[in-house]
Design a protein around this motif. Sequence first.
Motif, mmCIF file in Angstrom:
data_model
loop_
_atom_site.group_PDB
_atom_site.id
_atom_site.type_symbol
_atom_site.label_atom_id
_atom_site.label_comp_id
_atom_site.label_asym_id
_atom_site.label_seq_id
_atom_site.Cartn_x
_atom_site.Cartn_y
_atom_site.Cartn_z
ATOM 1 N N ALA A 134 -4.088 -3.871 -2.747
ATOM 2 C CA ALA A 134 -3.614 -4.477 -3.995
ATOM 3 C C ALA A 134 -2.320 -3.860 -4.485
ATOM 4 O O ALA A 134 -1.717 -4.352 -5.437
ATOM 5 C CB ALA A 134 -4.690 -4.369 -5.066
ATOM 6 N N ARG A 162 3.398 -0.026 -6.024
ATOM 7 C CA ARG A 162 4.022 -0.165 -7.340
ATOM 8 C C ARG A 162 4.670 1.145 -7.792
ATOM 9 O O ARG A 162 5.780 1.158 -8.337
ATOM 10 C CB ARG A 162 2.987 -0.601 -8.374
ATOM 11 N N ASN A 208 -1.938 -10.823 3.196
ATOM 12 C CA ASN A 208 -0.557 -11.241 2.930
ATOM 13 C C ASN A 208 -0.333 -11.707 1.496
ATOM 14 O O ASN A 208 0.701 -11.377 0.894
ATOM 15 C CB ASN A 208 -0.136 -12.344 3.895
ATOM 16 N N PRO A 209 -1.245 -12.485 0.901
ATOM 17 C CA PRO A 209 -0.991 -12.940 -0.472
ATOM 18 C C PRO A 209 -0.804 -11.787 -1.465
ATOM 19 O O PRO A 209 0.036 -11.880 -2.367
ATOM 20 C CB PRO A 209 -2.243 -13.762 -0.801
ATOM 21 N N ARG A 210 -1.555 -10.713 -1.283
ATOM 22 C CA ARG A 210 -1.389 -9.573 -2.196
ATOM 23 C C ARG A 210 -0.045 -8.886 -1.972
ATOM 24 O O ARG A 210 0.626 -8.482 -2.935
ATOM 25 C CB ARG A 210 -2.542 -8.585 -2.012
ATOM 26 N N ASP A 213 2.634 -10.354 -0.850
ATOM 27 C CA ASP A 213 3.654 -11.266 -1.367
ATOM 28 C C ASP A 213 3.758 -11.178 -2.888
ATOM 29 O O ASP A 213 4.860 -11.292 -3.451
ATOM 30 C CB ASP A 213 3.335 -12.701 -0.946
ATOM 31 N N ALA A 214 2.632 -10.974 -3.549
ATOM 32 C CA ALA A 214 2.654 -10.815 -5.008
ATOM 33 C C ALA A 214 3.407 -9.554 -5.401
ATOM 34 O O ALA A 214 4.133 -9.532 -6.406
ATOM 35 C CB ALA A 214 1.231 -10.779 -5.550
ATOM 36 N N LEU A 215 3.262 -8.504 -4.615
ATOM 37 C CA LEU A 215 3.999 -7.267 -4.884
ATOM 38 C C LEU A 215 5.496 -7.496 -4.711
ATOM 39 O O LEU A 215 6.304 -7.042 -5.529
ATOM 40 C CB LEU A 215 3.529 -6.155 -3.942
ATOM 41 N N GLU A 217 7.080 -10.233 -5.048
ATOM 42 C CA GLU A 217 7.569 -11.087 -6.130
ATOM 43 C C GLU A 217 7.776 -10.288 -7.420
ATOM 44 O O GLU A 217 8.721 -10.538 -8.167
ATOM 45 C CB GLU A 217 6.579 -12.223 -6.377
ATOM 46 N N ALA A 218 6.903 -9.316 -7.657
ATOM 47 C CA ALA A 218 6.981 -8.535 -8.890
ATOM 48 C C ALA A 218 8.045 -7.435 -8.828
ATOM 49 O O ALA A 218 8.612 -7.060 -9.858
ATOM 50 C CB ALA A 218 5.623 -7.913 -9.198
ATOM 51 N N TYR A 219 8.312 -6.940 -7.616
ATOM 52 C CA TYR A 219 9.247 -5.818 -7.457
ATOM 53 C C TYR A 219 10.306 -6.213 -6.427
ATOM 54 O O TYR A 219 10.002 -6.351 -5.239
ATOM 55 C CB TYR A 219 8.504 -4.567 -6.989
ATOM 56 N N ARG A 235 7.243 -7.679 2.326
ATOM 57 C CA ARG A 235 6.095 -7.642 3.240
ATOM 58 C C ARG A 235 6.585 -7.596 4.673
ATOM 59 O O ARG A 235 7.517 -8.307 5.051
ATOM 60 C CB ARG A 235 5.207 -8.867 3.039
#
Length: 247
Positions: A74, A79, A104-106, A108-110, A112-114, A119
């Motif tokens: 996660a 982060r 991969n979705p997790r 990709d979320a990272l 997107e946020a940073y 990935r």
Amino acid sequence: MKPHLLAAAVAAVLLSGAPALAQDASAPAYQAAVADALRPADEVARDPLRHPAEMLAFAQVKPGQRIADIRPGAGYFTRLFARVIGEDGHVYAFVPNRTAERENPRADALAEAYPNVSRVNGDLDAMAFDQPLDLVFMSQEYHDFHIPRFGVDVAKMNADIFKALKPGGLYVVIDHQAAPGAANTVVETLHRIEGAQLRKEVEAAGFVFDGESTAVANSADDHSLNVFDEAIRGKTDQFVYRFRKPN
């Protein structure tokens, strides 16, 4: 802390001399990363047991570094790394091909946020990155790669990590301690590995042992329980080893 205030705090550290924060958990850049408002509440709740600032200090994370976080899940550490290294650094969230569909979705979320996170997919025993790395970080994952169904050549994995690092680069591993003499025989049943065994394997790839942290050790853990047993989950005895690639 609001994102713009966080950025200002990190910038202040950059201007005041970043190398000083390498071994000091109280450094403003580490404290600002821990205070990042984008960190999920469930991750923040784990901080008293995971000691994030101490881990950042032990791993000698600095602005401008390139870091590979192996199987980041996660993103607990991703982060933190992203905030400390800043816009001149980069975090590679490495997701193994074998678990990519789920993970991969997790990652990709990272990303997107940073903006300084991306990935990367690949095989664990064929890892490669587009730039030489300052740090490869692996938290509570190494033991899994000895489980036959993962199909990983651990010796080759360590050799590839050695190649991916700059001279002087660091390889930091956190894992659940197994009982003395267990070596890697309980990786599937208890999800633990003996620290001495892990150290032997990593040093065989050419790394030099560079230190250990007891920040997440727990002498009350007798190493007999599966790490997912509710009696010990989240409170296992863990070792943290730092290895260095010789210059």
